[in-house]
Design an enzyme around this catalytic site. Structure first.
Site, PDB file in Angstrom:
ATOM      1  N   ASP A 177       0.903  -1.142   0.000  1.00 15.58           N
ATOM      2  CA  ASP A 177       0.000   0.000   0.000  1.00 15.58           C
ATOM      3  C   ASP A 177       0.942   1.192   0.000  1.00 15.58           C
ATOM      4  O   ASP A 177       1.527   1.515   1.037  1.00 15.58           O
ATOM      5  CB  ASP A 177      -0.917   0.014   1.235  1.00 15.58           C
ATOM      6  CG  ASP A 177      -1.967   1.096   1.103  1.00 15.58           C
ATOM      7  OD1 ASP A 177      -1.598   2.217   0.694  1.00 15.58           O
ATOM      8  OD2 ASP A 177      -3.144   0.836   1.386  1.00 15.58           O
ATOM      9  N   HIS A 178       1.133   1.790  -1.169  1.00 12.70           N
ATOM     10  CA  HIS A 178       2.246   2.746  -1.271  1.00 12.70           C
ATOM     11  C   HIS A 178       2.049   3.972  -0.381  1.00 12.70           C
ATOM     12  O   HIS A 178       3.008   4.690  -0.109  1.00 12.70           O
ATOM     13  CB  HIS A 178       2.524   3.137  -2.728  1.00 12.70           C
ATOM     14  CG  HIS A 178       1.470   3.976  -3.353  1.00 12.70           C
ATOM     15  ND1 HIS A 178       0.289   3.470  -3.829  1.00 12.70           N
ATOM     16  CD2 HIS A 178       1.414   5.303  -3.576  1.00 12.70           C
ATOM     17  CE1 HIS A 178      -0.438   4.444  -4.315  1.00 12.70           C
ATOM     18  NE2 HIS A 178       0.216   5.575  -4.168  1.00 12.70           N
ATOM     19  N   HIS A 240      -5.874   2.795   1.207  1.00 11.65           N
ATOM     20  CA  HIS A 240      -4.998   3.876   1.668  1.00 11.65           C
ATOM     21  C   HIS A 240      -5.530   4.581   2.911  1.00 11.65           C
ATOM     22  O   HIS A 240      -4.815   4.783   3.885  1.00 11.65           O
ATOM     23  CB  HIS A 240      -4.803   4.912   0.556  1.00 11.65           C
ATOM     24  CG  HIS A 240      -4.396   4.316  -0.747  1.00 11.65           C
ATOM     25  ND1 HIS A 240      -3.421   3.340  -0.843  1.00 11.65           N
ATOM     26  CD2 HIS A 240      -4.815   4.544  -2.020  1.00 11.65           C
ATOM     27  CE1 HIS A 240      -3.271   3.004  -2.120  1.00 11.65           C
ATOM     28  NE2 HIS A 240      -4.102   3.719  -2.844  1.00 11.65           N
TER      29      HIS A 240
END
Ligand code: NAD
Length: 485
Positions: A177-178, A240
Site C-alpha cells: 500500500d504505497h 490507503h
C-alpha cells in the site's frame, strides 16, 4: 548506514507500466545509494517474447540512463529476462533456470523476492506455482510482494489469502500500500509516540475528532473501465485511508518492530465498528461529480466509457468509530474524492477547546495537529495564544515545519522504500491480512448498501470540496472539516 543487500528479485509483469515507471527507477536508486552493489540480480518475466538485451534496453530507458550512463550500463548488466505465461507450469521451469543462473552469476545465496506486478487475478496462481514448481530458495528468505488491489470484497480477498497461505506464511507476504511508504505517513509514529505532550493527549479526553482527507482534482481520466467498478470506496477508502487510520488509532506498540506494530494495529482494526445498512446511511456519504465550471469538466456519467446511469461513488465520506477505551465517542472522519477543488492528502487531529475563561466569556479555541502528506510535506500544530492588541484577546497561532529543499530531494519514493524494506525483512509498512480483512468488512457493509441502492447518491459540483451532505455529516456532531479547499 548503507548495508549491501544480497538479493534476487523476480519481477512478474516486467514489461508493464508499473515496472517501467516506478519499479526500475526505485531499484536503480537503491543501487546508486549502495544498498545494491554486486550481489544482486533481477530477473524479469512477462508474456512478451523479448530477449535479455531488449529487456535491458527497456530498463535503461526506464531509468533515464543518459543521466549517469556508466552506472546505468553497469546496473542493467544485473538484469535478465525470461518470457513465461504465469498460468502455465512450463513457464516456471524456464524461469527457475533463469533465476538459478542469475543467482550463480552474481553470487546471491538464496534470498529471493517475487514481485507480482501483474493483474490481481494472477496473484494466487503465481504463489502456488512458485512453490509447486520449485522456484523458492532453500536458504535465506523467500518473500512475495503483492500489488493492489487485494480482493474486491472480503470474500474475494479471503479466497486470495487462502491461496497465498497454501504456499507462504503471513510473514513472507508483503502487501503493497504505497501510502504506507510516504514520508509523512511514516511521521505519524514519531509524532504520536515520541512526544509525551501528544502521547498524553492522544485519546478521547483531549481529541475531539480525527480527519483524514485524500482529495484529488483529477477526474476519472482514462481509467473508467476499472474505476467504474471500484469508485472512491474501493480505490482509496478500503486501502490507503484505512491504513492511515490504523497508524492514528492503534495503541502504542510494545516495541518498534513490525510484529509489534502489526499486533497493535490489528487490535485497533478489530475494534472498528462494522455498520448495518441503516448505520451506513447515517455514517457514510456517497457522492458523484456533476459538471464543473472549468472547461471540459463534465459530469462523471458523461465521461468516456462511463455508463450514463452509473451510480459509482467518485466521493466517499465516512465516520468511523472504534470500540476501545481510548476512542469511545471520538469520530474518525475519512473522505476521498475526485474532481475536488484542491489536491491534498492530509491528516487533521482536532483537539478539544479548553474550558478556561479569559474574561468576557472568551474561551480558547479548538486546536489542530495537521500532517500534510502531499503534495506538500508539512506538520502544523495550532496553539491558543495572545493576540497583539491593547485588550487581552486570544487567537490561534500555528507552529509549523516543512522539510528543506535538500531534505525533500532525499525523501525516497514509496516504491524504493518498500523494496528496500522487503529486502530488509521489515514488514512495518505493509498491509497485514488482519487489517485488510477488517477494512474489507467495513467496506463491504458500505458497498452492499450502495449496491442495493439503500442510501442516497449526492451529486456534487466539480471543482468544489464535495457534497454538502459531507459537511452535514460532521455538523450533526458539532464538527467541521478543517480543510475546506
Ligand atoms: P500492465 O498491464 O501495464 O502490465 C501487466 C504485465 O503483466 C505485463 O508485463 C504483461 O506482459 C504481464 N502479463 C499479463 N498477462 C500475463 C500472463 N498470462 N503471463 C505472464 N505475464 C503476463 O499493468 P501495470 O499497470 O504494470 O499493473 C501491474 C499491477 O500493479 C496490477 O496489479 C495493478 O493493479 C498494480 N498497480 C499498478 C499501478 C500503476 O500505476 N500502473 C499502480 C498501482 C497498482
Amino acid at each position: 548506514m548503507v548495508a549491501e543487500q544480497q538479493t534476487l528479485v523476480t519481477f512478474f509483469g516486467a514489461t508493464g507500466d508499473l515496472a517501467k515507471r516506478l519499479l526500475y527507477p526505485s531499484v536503480f536508486n537503491l543501487y546508486k545509494k549502495g544498498f545494491l552493489q554486486e550481489h544482486f540480480a533481477i530477473v524479469g518475466t512477462a508474456r512478451q517474447e523479448i530477449s535479455t538485451a531488449e529487456y535491458r534496453d527497456m530498463v535503461y530507458t526506464a531509468i533515464e540512463g543518459d543521466q549517469d550512463k556508466e552506472r546505468a550500463a553497469a546496473f542493467i548488466e544485473h538484469f535478465s529476462y525470461c518470457a513465461s505465461d504465469v498460468t502455465e507450469a512450463a513457464g516456471y521451469h524456464a524461469l527457475r533456470e533463469a533465476i538459478e543462473a542469475a543467482s550463480a552469476k552474481f553470487g546471491v545465496q538464496g534470498n529471493r523476492i517475487f514481485y507480482m506486478s501483474v493483474a490481481p487475478r494472477f496473484f494466487g496462481t503465481i504463489a502456488q506455482y512458485l512453490k509447486s514448481e520449485g522456484l523458492l530458495a532453500d536458504q535465506g528468505y523467500n518473500r512475495i510482494m503483492i500489488e493492489k488491489p487485494f480482493g474486491t470484497s472480503y470474500d474475494t480477498a479471503a479466497a486470495l489469502q487462502n491461496e497465498l497461505e497454501n504456499a507462504f506464511d503471513e510473514n513472507q507476504l508483503y502487501r503493497i500500500d504505497h501510502f504506507l511508504g510516504k514520508e509523512m505517513v511514516l511521521n505519524i509514529a514519531p509524532i504520536r509516540f515520541g512526544n509525551p505532550l501528544l502521547k498524553a493527549a492522544w485519546n478521547k479526553d483531549y481529541i475531539k475528532n480525527v480527519q483524514v482527507t485524500l482529495a484529488e482534482t483529477l477526474g476519472v481520466e482514462e481509467r473508467a473501465g476499472y474505476y467504474d467498478t471500484a469508485g472512491a470506496l474501493l480505490d482509496m477508502f478500503q486501502n490507503h485511508a484505512m491504513q492511515i487510520v490504523g497508524w492514528l488509532a492503534m495503541e502504542e506498540p510494545s516495541s518498534f518492530t513490525d510484529t509489534a506494530i502489526r499486533e497493535a494495529k490489528n487490535a485497533a482494526f478489530n475494534a472498528l465498528q462494522v455498520y448495518t445498512p441503516e448505520e451506513v446511511a447515517r455514517y457514510f456519504v456517497r457522492g458523484q461529480y456533476g459538471p464543473g465550471k472549468e472547461a471540459g469538466h463534465v459530469a462523471y456519467t458523461e465521461e468516456p466509457d462511463v455508463p450514463a446511469d452509473s451510480k459509482t461513488n467518485t466521493y466517499i465520506a465516512g465516520e468511523l468509530h472504534f470500540d476501545t477505551p481510548r476512542w469511545a465517542g471520538v469520530p474518525f472522519y475519512v473522505r476521498s474524492g475526485k474532481r475536488l477543488e484542491k489536491k491534498t492528502t492530509r491528516i487533521d487531529v482536532v483537539f478539544k477547546a479548553g474550558s478556561f475563561d479569559f474574561g468576557n466569556g472568551q474561551k480558547s479555541a479548538e486546536t489542530v495537529l495537521t500532517i500534510e502528506v502531499s503534495p506538500e510535506e508539512k506538520v502544523t500544530l495550532s496553539l491558543n495564544a495572545k493576540a497583539v492588541a491593547d485588550d487581552f484577546e486570544t487567537r490561534t497561532i500555528d507552529l509549523g515545519w516543512t522539510p528543506s529543499a535538500s531534505e525533500k530531494a532525499a525523501i525516497p519514493a514509496p516504491y524504493e522504500r518498500m523494496l528496500h524494506d522487503a529486502m530488509d525483512g521489515d514488514g512495518s509498512n505493509f498491509a497485514d491480512w488482519n487489517g485488510v480483512a477488517t477494512a474489507w468488512k467495513v467496506t463491504d457493509a458500505v458497498s452492499q448498501t450502495y449496491a442495493a441502492d439503500q442510501a442516497p447518491l449526492e451529486i456534487y459540483e466539480s471543482d468544489t470540496m464535495g457534497p454538502k451532505a459531507a459537511d452535514d455529516l460532521l455538523a450533526k456532531n458539532g464538527d467541521t472539516w478543517v480543510f475546506r479547499g
